[in-house]
Design a protein around this motif. Structure first.
Motif, mmCIF file in Angstrom:
data_model
loop_
_atom_site.group_PDB
_atom_site.id
_atom_site.type_symbol
_atom_site.label_atom_id
_atom_site.label_comp_id
_atom_site.label_asym_id
_atom_site.label_seq_id
_atom_site.Cartn_x
_atom_site.Cartn_y
_atom_site.Cartn_z
ATOM 1 N N PRO A 107 1.479 30.480 -32.798
ATOM 2 C CA PRO A 107 0.752 31.635 -33.440
ATOM 3 C C PRO A 107 -0.639 30.968 -32.953
ATOM 4 O O PRO A 107 -1.725 30.644 -32.933
ATOM 5 C CB PRO A 107 0.396 30.539 -35.219
ATOM 6 C CG PRO A 107 1.333 29.532 -35.670
ATOM 7 C CD PRO A 107 2.137 29.364 -34.239
ATOM 8 N N GLY A 108 -1.174 32.714 -32.743
ATOM 9 C CA GLY A 108 -2.765 32.612 -32.297
ATOM 10 C C GLY A 108 -2.498 33.399 -30.904
ATOM 11 O O GLY A 108 -2.757 33.184 -30.110
ATOM 12 N N VAL A 109 -0.912 33.255 -30.350
ATOM 13 C CA VAL A 109 -0.530 34.101 -28.996
ATOM 14 C C VAL A 109 -0.718 35.347 -28.987
ATOM 15 O O VAL A 109 -0.003 35.859 -29.423
ATOM 16 C CB VAL A 109 0.765 33.188 -28.292
ATOM 17 C CG1 VAL A 109 0.909 34.445 -26.798
ATOM 18 C CG2 VAL A 109 0.899 31.812 -28.201
ATOM 19 N N VAL A 110 -1.449 36.184 -28.520
ATOM 20 C CA VAL A 110 -1.209 37.746 -28.200
ATOM 21 C C VAL A 110 -0.346 38.000 -27.388
ATOM 22 O O VAL A 110 0.173 39.040 -28.036
ATOM 23 C CB VAL A 110 -2.758 37.709 -27.962
ATOM 24 C CG1 VAL A 110 -2.765 39.419 -27.959
ATOM 25 C CG2 VAL A 110 -3.932 37.501 -28.937
ATOM 26 N N GLY A 111 -0.627 38.058 -26.391
ATOM 27 C CA GLY A 111 0.368 38.237 -25.006
ATOM 28 C C GLY A 111 1.166 37.072 -24.090
ATOM 29 O O GLY A 111 -0.184 36.069 -23.876
ATOM 30 N N ILE A 128 1.021 32.186 -15.224
ATOM 31 C CA ILE A 128 1.693 32.921 -15.883
ATOM 32 C C ILE A 128 0.365 32.818 -17.312
ATOM 33 O O ILE A 128 -0.507 31.578 -16.588
ATOM 34 C CB ILE A 128 2.693 31.372 -16.843
ATOM 35 C CG1 ILE A 128 3.726 31.573 -16.711
ATOM 36 C CG2 ILE A 128 2.700 31.908 -18.120
ATOM 37 C CD1 ILE A 128 4.001 29.804 -17.382
ATOM 38 N N LEU A 129 -0.030 33.892 -17.377
ATOM 39 C CA LEU A 129 -1.042 34.328 -18.072
ATOM 40 C C LEU A 129 -0.887 34.298 -19.794
ATOM 41 O O LEU A 129 0.249 35.541 -20.198
ATOM 42 C CB LEU A 129 -1.790 35.312 -18.152
ATOM 43 C CG LEU A 129 -2.287 35.588 -15.938
ATOM 44 C CD1 LEU A 129 -2.431 36.750 -15.921
ATOM 45 C CD2 LEU A 129 -2.940 34.295 -15.428
ATOM 46 N N VAL A 130 -1.193 33.471 -20.104
ATOM 47 C CA VAL A 130 -0.763 33.191 -22.051
ATOM 48 C C VAL A 130 -2.846 34.273 -22.414
ATOM 49 O O VAL A 130 -3.872 33.013 -22.330
ATOM 50 C CB VAL A 130 -0.478 32.354 -22.532
ATOM 51 C CG1 VAL A 130 -0.242 32.102 -24.175
ATOM 52 C CG2 VAL A 130 0.722 32.117 -21.287
ATOM 53 N N LYS A 131 -2.531 35.425 -23.426
ATOM 54 C CA LYS A 131 -3.853 35.859 -23.815
ATOM 55 C C LYS A 131 -3.615 35.188 -25.109
ATOM 56 O O LYS A 131 -2.281 35.420 -26.112
ATOM 57 C CB LYS A 131 -4.068 36.872 -23.984
ATOM 58 C CG LYS A 131 -4.833 37.602 -24.438
ATOM 59 C CD LYS A 131 -6.311 37.412 -23.891
ATOM 60 C CE LYS A 131 -7.928 38.226 -24.751
ATOM 61 N NZ LYS A 131 -8.629 38.032 -24.190
ATOM 62 N N ILE A 132 -4.660 34.365 -25.872
ATOM 63 C CA ILE A 132 -5.062 33.750 -27.407
ATOM 64 C C ILE A 132 -5.719 34.017 -27.771
ATOM 65 O O ILE A 132 -6.644 35.445 -27.216
ATOM 66 C CB ILE A 132 -4.658 32.304 -27.389
ATOM 67 C CG1 ILE A 132 -6.188 31.987 -27.038
ATOM 68 C CG2 ILE A 132 -3.678 31.840 -26.517
ATOM 69 C CD1 ILE A 132 -6.844 30.100 -26.616
ATOM 70 N N ASN A 133 -6.130 34.397 -29.107
ATOM 71 C CA ASN A 133 -7.266 34.968 -29.922
ATOM 72 C C ASN A 133 -7.859 33.345 -30.116
ATOM 73 O O ASN A 133 -7.739 32.632 -29.454
ATOM 74 C CB ASN A 133 -6.213 35.152 -31.525
ATOM 75 C CG ASN A 133 -5.369 33.739 -32.422
ATOM 76 O OD1 ASN A 133 -6.564 33.059 -31.980
ATOM 77 N ND2 ASN A 133 -4.851 34.539 -33.295
ATOM 78 N N THR A 134 -9.383 33.922 -30.656
ATOM 79 C CA THR A 134 -10.246 33.166 -30.784
ATOM 80 C C THR A 134 -10.377 32.564 -31.993
ATOM 81 O O THR A 134 -11.693 32.095 -32.515
ATOM 82 C CB THR A 134 -11.716 34.305 -30.794
ATOM 83 O OG1 THR A 134 -12.154 35.199 -32.397
ATOM 84 C CG2 THR A 134 -11.687 35.413 -29.575
ATOM 85 N N THR A 135 -9.230 32.309 -32.961
ATOM 86 C CA THR A 135 -9.351 31.797 -34.347
ATOM 87 C C THR A 135 -9.700 29.906 -33.874
ATOM 88 O O THR A 135 -10.729 29.347 -34.141
ATOM 89 C CB THR A 135 -8.218 31.994 -34.944
ATOM 90 O OG1 THR A 135 -7.939 33.172 -35.099
ATOM 91 C CG2 THR A 135 -8.663 30.816 -36.530
#
Length: 773
Positions: A478-482, A599-606
């Motif tokens: 949860p929280g991983v965007v891409g 590896i690049l992992v985009k996450i949300n700001t929560t």
């Protein structure tokens, strides 16, 4: 100093507590900076001086780095008898298992068997000519050996690397010292082992990969440097990098010049010679400011000490004896200040080390030699500091003191000119600090052309076939965007690709990315109606310009031969710091079977911290417990500007010290000169002058010197900062209000110090002033 003079001196210190405190504290604070800076400068200038063969060791370099193929060292040694031996150098990292079967990071240098013969790194176990004799030999540092196996004997022990490769411990070395240009590491492996580590046997049979540092040691009595032009001609005829014009220069760089040489290379670091020169200048200016302060404070006390000196003269003491007395007092104050400064130095040592990213240790420099030098320096400092006050106090006629004429004679511009100099330095430093901080903030907040926030960057440890499985595991969090797999990113700058195009040499950066890359980083792409295929690419705007193509090209032909499809034009994004403009780059599709570097992992700001830890844990579990190198992309990019930030902090601390010293100096001089004008103030008040008029008169006599300091500081700081900002392709403006702010700040400080004493003097009952006079 006689016992009676010592008593008088101590009584004077106790009586004038404010003067004593300001003098000793100001001197101690200044000497603290000087002690720390001196040790740092000495440490920097001693880099690589401990190597026994330092005068015979050279690094092969081209225009801007040491980067050669694996066969070049052997070819040079066979052609030029001046070369006694050589070593290649490369830095890498992997993981090995400790005695608890845990996987731990292993950061190492790869070098040839001659490494310990050439360089004087101390071996605790093993012989220099033997420790790297076999292909799977490894020499561990003392601290890493203890980390792995504690206190047990590990000589000859076999350790596992990369899961199935075996290494044998053949030596233990002292940790890499601070005063060398080589990076710290956990151990040294034999260079040929790199072919096993990469699974690339041909690495050692050709010069296709020319990414390795090369050091050579000349035979005694030979002039190897004179052979550099011959080697260059040979390379132009036979070595592909030179034949194609990618590299045009070759030289031998002496070992002791590498650290400050500014040329890059594998497994090394350096420093700016300019920074060391600036710090040396800072240490000198601090000493000058401290001496000025001492002179001003001593002159401010001259009127009080004059009566003591007059009595002694009238009782038969000669001027020479009085002169020596005041010099000894100056020496004593310097010694007291130095003892206090030594304590401050130990206190501020951690802050100083953090500020300059160094490991200065005062304790290791406390030996007979340095103590002797410190004593001599203190004696000289005390002599210089005490000359002017001693001369001033001992040259007068004792009758003048009795008549009160001495105070009138000591009026002049000398002390105020020194105050002007102090404030010139202080204002200039405040301007420099403000400009550097502003430029650093500008760079941190500059739009780099991609979204760096909440982006995790990790080195890849999985094969191309495992990419989809790992992506699926990440996307469950949860929280991983891409997720994006890449060979090259804005963090590492990708691969360099140099080639000739229309009779000119071009240098492109190459990135290989998957389909998620552009959307994940928010990079704008102007697409063409060209189908995505394995042999096509995207060009950035700088590449389109460099290749002299139309604004929306559908193909390009950088190498000649068959044209390459262009999928679209990518809006320029930065992959280097802002000292350089965006260069040309092309981006290619990453094939399914290709191994990605990162590896690049985009996450949300929560809850980014929590998600970051979950991503790390998932990745570590997926790759079987191998240690994970991961960081936020914005934090890594901010490290580009750490040097500027450290410089700003350093100059900021120096500015604060200069301001404190200036405050002390102007407070002392304001007190001194206002005391000399007590009678004048009383007469003016009796004749009807208001408190405001008297205050204006007193303040004006000082503020004109502060105004002069501002006029002098502005062009000096403007010139210095203009030159500094010229080093950035993208820079902030040098606005007028920065100078105005610095001038107002200095003026307010001076006004506060002078105004305080002036108000006290102006408010005194004039009858009382005239009566005391």
């Amino acid at each position: 100093m006689s016992a009676s003079n010592l008593k008088v001196f101590l009584r004077t210190l106790v009586r004038d507590k404010l003067y004593t405190g300001i003098t000793v504290f100001g001197f101690a604070l200044s000497l603290t900076f000087v002690i720390l800076l001196s040790i740092y400068i000495q440490q920097e200038l001693s880099v690589d001086q401990f190597h026994r063969n330092k005068d015979r060791i050279f690094r092969a370099v081209n225009e801007d780095r040491s980067s050669f193929g694996t066969l070049i060292g052997g070819e040079l040694q066979s052609k030029y008898p001046e070369i006694e031996c050589y070593t290649r150098l490369f830095q890498n990292s992997t993981f090995i298992e400790n005695n608890q079967k845990e996987k731990v990071n292993f950061n190492f240098l790869l070098a040839d068997s001659t490494f310990f013969k050439m360089f004087s790194f101390r071996l605790l176990e093993g012989m220099p000519g033997e420790v790297l004799k076999t292909r799977n030999s490894v020499v561990l540092t003392r601290s890493y050996a203890r980390k792995l196996f504690g206190s047990e004997d590990i000589m000859g022990k076999e350790i596992t690397c990369e899961g199935d490769l075996k290494l044998v411990v053949t030596g233990i070395m002292e940790d890499i010292p601070e005063n060398t240009h080589f990076n710290t590491c956990d151990g040294v492996l034999q260079f040929p082992f790199l072919a096993d580590l990469w699974g690339y046997p041909d690495l050692l049979t050709n010069n296709n990969n020319s990414s390795f540092g090369l050091y050579v040691m000349a035979k005694e009595g030979t002039d190897l440097s004179s052979k550099a032009p011959l080697i260059l001609e040979d390379f132009k005829a036979n070595y592909w990098m030179f034949k194609r014009g990618h590299v045009k220069e070759f030289s031998f760089e002496p070992l002791t010049e590498i650290y400050f040489g500014g040329k890059d290379g594998q497994g090394i670091h350096g420093n700016s010679r300019t920074l060391v020169v600036v710090l040396s200048a800072i240490a000198f200016v601090i000493l000058v400011l401290a001496l000025i302060n001492y002179n001003n404070l001593s002159i401010a006390q001259a009127g009080f000490r004059a009566k003591e000196a007059a009595v002694k003269k009238l009782l038969g003491t000669d001027s020479a004896s009085l002169f020596r007395q005041f010099i000894w007092e100056s020496e004593a104050l310097c010694f007291i200040s130095f003892i206090l400064a030594l304590g401050f130095s130990f206190l501020f040592q951690p802050i100083f080390n953090q500020l300059l990213s160094t490991h200065v240790s005062i304790a290791t420099h406390l030996n007979i030699g340095t103590i002797g030098i410190a004593v001599l320096a203190l004696a000289l400092l005390g002599l210089v500091a005490g000359l002017a006050p001693a001369f001033l106090i001992t040259r007068f006629n004792p009758i003048d003191v009795v008549k009160g004429a001495f105070r009138k004679k000591t009026k002049g511009v000398y002390s105020k000119a020194l105050i002007c100099f102090q404030y010139t330095v202080a204002i200039a430093l405040v301007v420099c600090t403000a400009v550097i901080w502003r430029q650093t903030d500008f760079m941190r907040n500059y739009n780099l052309g991609f979204d760096k926030e909440n982006m995790i960057w990790m080195e890849n440890q999985v094969s191309g076939a495992q990419k989809m499985a790992l992506r699926s595991e990440f996307e469950k969090i949860p929280g991983v965007v891409g997720v994006s797999f890449v060979c090259g990113s804005p963090v590492d700058g990708g691969n360099n690709n140099s080639f000739s195009y229309k009779d000119k040499a071009l240098s492109f950066q190459e990135f290989k990315v998957d389909t998620a890359f552009f959307s994940l980083l928010g990079i704008e792409v102007m697409k063409n109606d060209v189908a995505i295929s394995k042999n096509g690419l995207w060009l950035n705007e700088a590449a389109v310009k460099a290749l002299e193509l139309p604004d929306r090209p559908v193909e390009c032909n950088p190498y000649g031969g068959e044209a390459i499809p262009v999928f679209g034009v990518v809006k320029n994004f930065h992959f280097r710091d802002l000292t350089r403009e965006v260069g040309p780059a092309w981006i290619k599709p990453l094939n399914d079977e290709e191994w990605p570097w990162s590896i690049l992992v985009k996450i949300n700001t929560t809850n980014p911290g929590k998600v970051f830890r979950q991503v790390q844990a998932t990745y570590k579990e997926f790759i079987g417990g191998v240690p994970v190198e991961a960081m936020f992309m914005d934090q890594e990019i901010n490290q580009w500007y750490e040097s500027s930030e450290r410089t700003a902090r350093l100059i900021g601390y120096f500015s604060a010290l200069a301001i404190v010293l200036s405050m002390m100096g102007i407070l002392a001089m304001a007190t001194y000169f206002i005391q000399q004008r007590v009678k004048e103030i009383g007469i003016r008040r009796v004749n009807g002058a208001t408190v405001a008029e008297v205050l204006r008169m007193l303040v004006a006599s000082f503020m004109k010197w502060i105004a002069l300091a501002f006029v002098l500081a502005c062009p000096i700081s403007w010139y210095a900062m203009s030159n500094w900002l010229d080093g950035f392709a993208y820079r902030t403006d040098l606005n007028w209000w920065i100078f105005g702010m610095a001038g107002c700040f200095a003026g307010c400080i001076a006004l506060l110090m002078v105004g305080w004493q002036s108000v006290k003097a102006a408010m005194v009952n004039p009858v009382k002033s005239l009566k005391s006079e």
